[in-house]
Enzyme design. Sequence first.
Site, PDB file in Angstrom:
ATOM      1  N   ASP A 194       6.063   1.100   6.619  1.00  0.00           N
ATOM      2  CA  ASP A 194       5.171   0.588   6.270  1.00  0.00           C
ATOM      3  C   ASP A 194       4.588   1.552   5.112  1.00  0.00           C
ATOM      4  O   ASP A 194       3.645   3.319   5.537  1.00  0.00           O
ATOM      5  CB  ASP A 194       4.576   1.182   7.804  1.00  0.00           C
ATOM      6  CG  ASP A 194       2.362   0.573   7.520  1.00  0.00           C
ATOM      7  OD1 ASP A 194       2.104   0.350   6.643  1.00  0.00           O
ATOM      8  OD2 ASP A 194       2.100   0.291   8.260  1.00  0.00           O
ATOM      9  N   ASP A 196       3.014  -6.010   3.848  1.00  0.00           N
ATOM     10  CA  ASP A 196       3.214  -5.166   4.578  1.00  0.00           C
ATOM     11  C   ASP A 196       3.252  -5.059   5.835  1.00  0.00           C
ATOM     12  O   ASP A 196       2.786  -5.104   6.653  1.00  0.00           O
ATOM     13  CB  ASP A 196       1.270  -4.891   4.175  1.00  0.00           C
ATOM     14  CG  ASP A 196       0.606  -3.732   5.050  1.00  0.00           C
ATOM     15  OD1 ASP A 196       2.414  -3.173   5.514  1.00  0.00           O
ATOM     16  OD2 ASP A 196       0.210  -3.768   5.061  1.00  0.00           O
ATOM     17  N   GLU A 218      -4.433   2.216   1.987  1.00  0.00           N
ATOM     18  CA  GLU A 218      -4.630   1.072   2.852  1.00  0.00           C
ATOM     19  C   GLU A 218      -5.082   1.695   5.268  1.00  0.00           C
ATOM     20  O   GLU A 218      -5.822   1.014   5.806  1.00  0.00           O
ATOM     21  CB  GLU A 218      -3.699   0.216   3.262  1.00  0.00           C
ATOM     22  CG  GLU A 218      -3.554  -1.425   4.280  1.00  0.00           C
ATOM     23  CD  GLU A 218      -3.333  -0.943   5.331  1.00  0.00           C
ATOM     24  OE1 GLU A 218      -3.994  -2.246   6.624  1.00  0.00           O
ATOM     25  OE2 GLU A 218      -2.672  -0.090   6.517  1.00  0.00           O
ATOM     26  N   GLU A 219      -3.961   2.601   5.555  1.00  0.00           N
ATOM     27  CA  GLU A 219      -4.245   3.402   6.880  1.00  0.00           C
ATOM     28  C   GLU A 219      -5.645   3.196   7.884  1.00  0.00           C
ATOM     29  O   GLU A 219      -5.824   2.823   8.127  1.00  0.00           O
ATOM     30  CB  GLU A 219      -2.881   3.780   6.734  1.00  0.00           C
ATOM     31  CG  GLU A 219      -2.040   3.815   6.616  1.00  0.00           C
ATOM     32  CD  GLU A 219      -1.417   2.326   8.278  1.00  0.00           C
ATOM     33  OE1 GLU A 219      -2.125   2.214   8.730  1.00  0.00           O
ATOM     34  OE2 GLU A 219       0.371   2.234   7.545  1.00  0.00           O
ATOM     35  N   HIS A 227       3.973   3.485  11.915  1.00  0.00           N
ATOM     36  CA  HIS A 227       3.087   4.974  12.691  1.00  0.00           C
ATOM     37  C   HIS A 227       4.397   5.740  13.257  1.00  0.00           C
ATOM     38  O   HIS A 227       3.547   6.097  13.920  1.00  0.00           O
ATOM     39  CB  HIS A 227       2.142   4.015  12.873  1.00  0.00           C
ATOM     40  CG  HIS A 227       1.037   3.370  12.271  1.00  0.00           C
ATOM     41  ND1 HIS A 227       0.485   2.387  13.169  1.00  0.00           N
ATOM     42  CD2 HIS A 227       1.610   3.004  11.438  1.00  0.00           C
ATOM     43  CE1 HIS A 227      -0.296   1.669  11.537  1.00  0.00           C
ATOM     44  NE2 HIS A 227       0.628   1.766  11.164  1.00  0.00           N
ATOM     45  N   HIS A 282       1.305  -1.591  -0.105  1.00  0.00           N
ATOM     46  CA  HIS A 282      -0.131   0.239  -0.249  1.00  0.00           C
ATOM     47  C   HIS A 282       0.450   1.651  -0.272  1.00  0.00           C
ATOM     48  O   HIS A 282       1.853   1.515   0.279  1.00  0.00           O
ATOM     49  CB  HIS A 282      -1.021   0.286   1.764  1.00  0.00           C
ATOM     50  CG  HIS A 282      -0.198   0.697   2.479  1.00  0.00           C
ATOM     51  ND1 HIS A 282      -0.186   1.630   2.710  1.00  0.00           N
ATOM     52  CD2 HIS A 282      -0.309  -0.655   3.522  1.00  0.00           C
ATOM     53  CE1 HIS A 282       0.180   1.166   4.508  1.00  0.00           C
ATOM     54  NE2 HIS A 282       0.645  -0.484   4.724  1.00  0.00           N
TER      55      HIS A 282
END
Length: 456
Positions: free
Chosen positions: A288, A350, A322-323, A420, A276
């Site tokens: 990520d 991922d 995606e997030e 994140h 993603h």
Amino acid sequence: MQTRRIAISLSFVFVLALAGAPGAQTRWLEAYREPARRIIDESRSSTFAWDRLAELGDTFGNRLSGSENLDAAIKWAAEQMRQDGLEHVRLDPVKVPHWVRGAESLEITAPGRHPVAMLGLGNSIGTPPDGLQADLLIVRNFQELDAAGDRPKGRIVLFNVPFTTYGETVVYRSDGPSRAAAMGAVAALVRSVGPPGLRTPHTGALRYADGQLQIPAAAVSAEDADRLQRMHNRGTRIRLRLRMEAKFLPDADSFNVIGEIRGRELPDEVVVVSGHFDSWDVGTGATDDGAGCVVSWEALRLMKKLGLRPRRTVRVVLFTNEENGLRGGLDYRERYRHQLANHVLMFESDSGVFKPTGFGFSGSDAARKTIQEIASLLHDLGTDTITASGEEADIGPSVQAASIPALSLNVDGNYFRIHHTQADTVDKIDPRDMSTAAAAIGVMAYVVADMPHRLK
Ligand SMILES: [Zn+2]
């Protein structure tokens, strides 16, 4: 060493021949030793994948859905795919949620005044412009919250739950805010969902329960959670002020980026490799999931560079959103619903790109056996271990809709230490791990797309 390996494999074939038909299963694989070797050598001879990831992060930064950064990166990716010589490069339009963080802060206002390392949770509402000030209540789990009577009322509730696994602790981030609101809390804090880092808070999405009053919510670093806990244990009354400007804007235009190498014999049968392309709005979304996107995309670039055109089509998909919405994965399922029965395999990376160890696989026993056989070509890379469960978020809707075999990359590394966070930058990633992962994905995708029998 070489001689011994040949001797072992010859005797293995002999045993299989004695046993009957299965001998044929290893024979088809022999044809792929040479192309697999070429893919591996090409990938490992340069730092192309890492360089591309570094360029992505350095140029466009983080890529939250709806941001100009993501939009510019998407256009760049499509242009780069064309330059790689990929075919049918296109942007599939997807409407995405557009959440913006704005300015934010958290401070202890009594005793004394001290800033707290925090990140608002994705999808959170903001506070009033001057922030909100309240006493702190700390709970260690949902049971303690449920047993707290009216103590959460009017307070800021901190879920101080030490990280064990992502699956176990992420529920406090996703569901904690609404659970606290139901008990009368005015805001929620969560200990970051990740192992202790260097005072790095981790953002990530929350999920407000339907019909429940929404309250602002943020993550605090593990170190700050520990400090607040120590103060609390000493009986100190702690007052906090939380300020957040977070809000949703109207849905924005975005795109899934797609490129292909069309199959030479069965172009309608498709092998998907993916990651993603969106990220949180901190760091540069390197692990990520910029790295996952680049190593998947590499599978096609390597084939193109080596002049390998498989029997079936190989398609790279860089999913958007995606997030905080999964709209890219959902759009793919709807847009290609008529083709899903012809999706032979869907792969997504991922879980970061650190030292690759192999793949997770979901599918039939027969397909698992074939994947295991192909993985034997990856023995020298150390990426030949196949484990259970190959599903990742974006491929999930399509995989479930049409029972498509699913594959994911397994790696050994500190993914959850940086994901994140502001620390998710390319310097945490080893160029060698990138090229090894790209080689492994490239071999897997090529053989599944080219082998005489369809993966079933
Ligand atoms: Zn991700």
